[in-house]
Write a protein that holds these residues in place. Structure first.
Motif, short mmCIF file in Angstrom:
data_model
loop_
_atom_site.label_atom_id
_atom_site.label_comp_id
_atom_site.label_asym_id
_atom_site.label_seq_id
_atom_site.Cartn_x
_atom_site.Cartn_y
_atom_site.Cartn_z
N VAL A 78 0.85 -1.19 0.00
CA VAL A 78 0.00 0.00 0.00
C VAL A 78 0.89 1.24 0.00
O VAL A 78 2.03 1.20 0.45
CB VAL A 78 -0.95 0.06 1.24
N CYS A 79 0.34 2.34 -0.52
CA CYS A 79 1.06 3.61 -0.53
C CYS A 79 1.29 4.05 0.91
O CYS A 79 0.34 4.08 1.71
CB CYS A 79 0.26 4.65 -1.29
N TYR A 80 2.54 4.37 1.23
CA TYR A 80 2.84 4.72 2.63
C TYR A 80 2.15 6.01 3.06
O TYR A 80 1.90 6.24 4.23
CB TYR A 80 4.36 4.85 2.84
N LYS A 81 1.81 6.86 2.07
CA LYS A 81 1.30 8.18 2.43
C LYS A 81 -0.22 8.25 2.52
O LYS A 81 -0.75 9.01 3.31
CB LYS A 81 1.82 9.19 1.40
N CYS A 82 -0.92 7.47 1.68
CA CYS A 82 -2.38 7.56 1.70
C CYS A 82 -3.04 6.22 2.00
O CYS A 82 -4.24 6.16 2.24
CB CYS A 82 -2.91 8.14 0.39
N GLY A 83 -2.29 5.13 1.94
CA GLY A 83 -2.85 3.82 2.26
C GLY A 83 -3.51 3.12 1.09
O GLY A 83 -4.07 2.03 1.24
N ARG A 101 4.54 4.82 -8.27
CA ARG A 101 3.70 6.01 -8.30
C ARG A 101 2.34 5.59 -7.77
O ARG A 101 1.79 4.58 -8.20
CB ARG A 101 3.55 6.52 -9.74
N CYS A 102 1.80 6.36 -6.81
CA CYS A 102 0.47 6.05 -6.28
C CYS A 102 -0.58 6.70 -7.18
O CYS A 102 -0.51 7.90 -7.45
CB CYS A 102 0.33 6.58 -4.86
N ASN A 103 -1.52 5.90 -7.63
CA ASN A 103 -2.57 6.44 -8.52
C ASN A 103 -3.64 7.21 -7.76
O ASN A 103 -4.45 7.90 -8.37
CB ASN A 103 -3.21 5.31 -9.32
N ASN A 104 -3.65 7.10 -6.45
CA ASN A 104 -4.61 7.87 -5.67
C ASN A 104 -4.05 9.24 -5.29
O ASN A 104 -4.60 10.26 -5.64
CB ASN A 104 -5.01 7.10 -4.41
N CYS A 105 -2.89 9.27 -4.61
CA CYS A 105 -2.38 10.57 -4.13
C CYS A 105 -1.22 11.10 -4.98
O CYS A 105 -0.74 12.19 -4.72
CB CYS A 105 -1.97 10.47 -2.66
N ARG A 106 -0.76 10.33 -5.97
CA ARG A 106 0.28 10.71 -6.94
C ARG A 106 1.70 10.74 -6.34
O ARG A 106 2.64 11.23 -6.97
CB ARG A 106 -0.01 12.07 -7.62
#
Ligand SMILES: [Zn+2]
Length: 318
Positions: free
Chosen positions: A261-266, A289-294
């Motif tokens: 999971v993205c460490y910043k937004c989960g 690259r996180c597709n939710n928070c970029r």
């Protein structure tokens, strides 16, 4: 991950909000464990259901917080280059109001002192109410959180003999603005407008702060509303700045996800970048690259084998 579309997550959230979890699982024909993952993703993306808030037991308690304080009133022999000793303090500052919300939550919680409390400089009641939220927070986000709000809150907690809260990590959007950008101004309102957000409707001036100290109900009401308005603005600015934030608390530590999971937004909607690595002096890691928070993040696990490492050389320290 094409099946994690916002529309699909919205539909699932609506069904779950209207039905008990095990019934929703049957209606949607999705296994309960999988359904939990969908709900978790809906929650980290801020997808809301009209039928109610989506519970997400794997997410930390993330608060957006802002407080409003009175100034201190001091006696002075002039207005230029004054040194004002503590014996010149006529009235000490105190807290007028606080406001907070949970990240992506719909409700804003807040409290304001009464005219009588203001005249007495007594903010104990609202501090005790604030403490209940702060004590259970895992992460608190605010503009100048580290430099101002956290220290001001602590000053009033200790003054009233209130125990320290259990501890929380912070994200200070002012620090982010100063360290990662060169905006003309780092004021919340300026950054909001620059980034296409609505900005503050009502800025008020010092006379309002003084009238609040004199116990004006009308001005305390305005202060309260102003404080609540800053909360949504702070959340919007945080979400805009988020992909650029360095040193963000790791949300992955709060869940028990079986996938990355993205460490910043989960979010689980992350794409590892082919052939693109993050390098330290003796190691390299896959980047995503996180597709939710970029956000760009990296795997915690090394992308080189112990065998490869045998042939590495490094500099000497002396
Ligand atoms: Zn993310």
């Amino acid at each position: 991950m094409p099946h994690w579309t916002d529309e699909r997550l919205q539909n699932i959230a609506d069904v779950c909000a209207k039905n008990e979890f095990h019934i929703a699982s049957k209606l949607l024909n999705i296994k309960e464990s999988t359904l939990e993952r969908y709900l978790r993703e809906a929650s980290v993306r801020g997808i809301k259901s009209e039928a109610g808030e989506i519970e997400n037991p794997h997410q930390p308690n993330i608060l957006i917080l802002d407080i409003e304080n009175s100034p201190s009133i001091v006696a002075s022999w002039g207005i230029r280059k004054q040194y004002i000793g503590t014996e010149y303090i006529v009235r000490e500052w105190y807290m007028f109001s606080w406001a907070l919300k949970y990240l992506h939550g719909t409700e804003i919680y807040s409290d304001v002192i009464t005219p009588e409390e203001s005249l007495a400089g007594d903010d104990k009641r609202i501090l005790e109410n604030l403490w209940k939220f702060v004590n259970y927070a895992d992460i608190i986000i605010g503009h100048n959180m580290d430099g101002f709000d956290k220290k001001k809150m602590n000053s009033r907690f200790i003054y009233h003999g209130i125990d320290p809260p259990s501890g929380y990590q912070t994200v200070d959007t002012l620090k982010v603005a100063r360290s990662q950008f060169s905006f003309t101004s780092n004021k919340l309102d300026y950054i909001a407008r620059l980034l296409g957000l609505p900005g503050k409707e009502d800025k008020g001036d010092i006379t309002r702060w003084l009238r609040c100290m004199e116990g004006s109900q009308e001005d305390l009401d305005k202060m309260h509303k102003y404080n609540r308005g800053d909360i949504t603005l702070t959340e919007d600015v945080y979400l805009k700045l988020r992909p650029y934030i360095k040193g963000h608390p790791n949300l992955g530590l709060f869940g028990n996800s079986e996938v990355d999971v993205c460490y910043k937004c989960g979010s689980v909607d992350i794409d590892y970048l082919e052939g693109d690595y993050y390098y330290t002096t003796v190691n390299k890691f896959k980047k995503y690259r996180c597709n939710n928070c970029r956000t760009i993040g990296r795997s915690h696990f090394s992308a080189i084998t112990a065998e490869d490492r045998k042939h590495l050389t490094v500099a000497v320290a002396k």
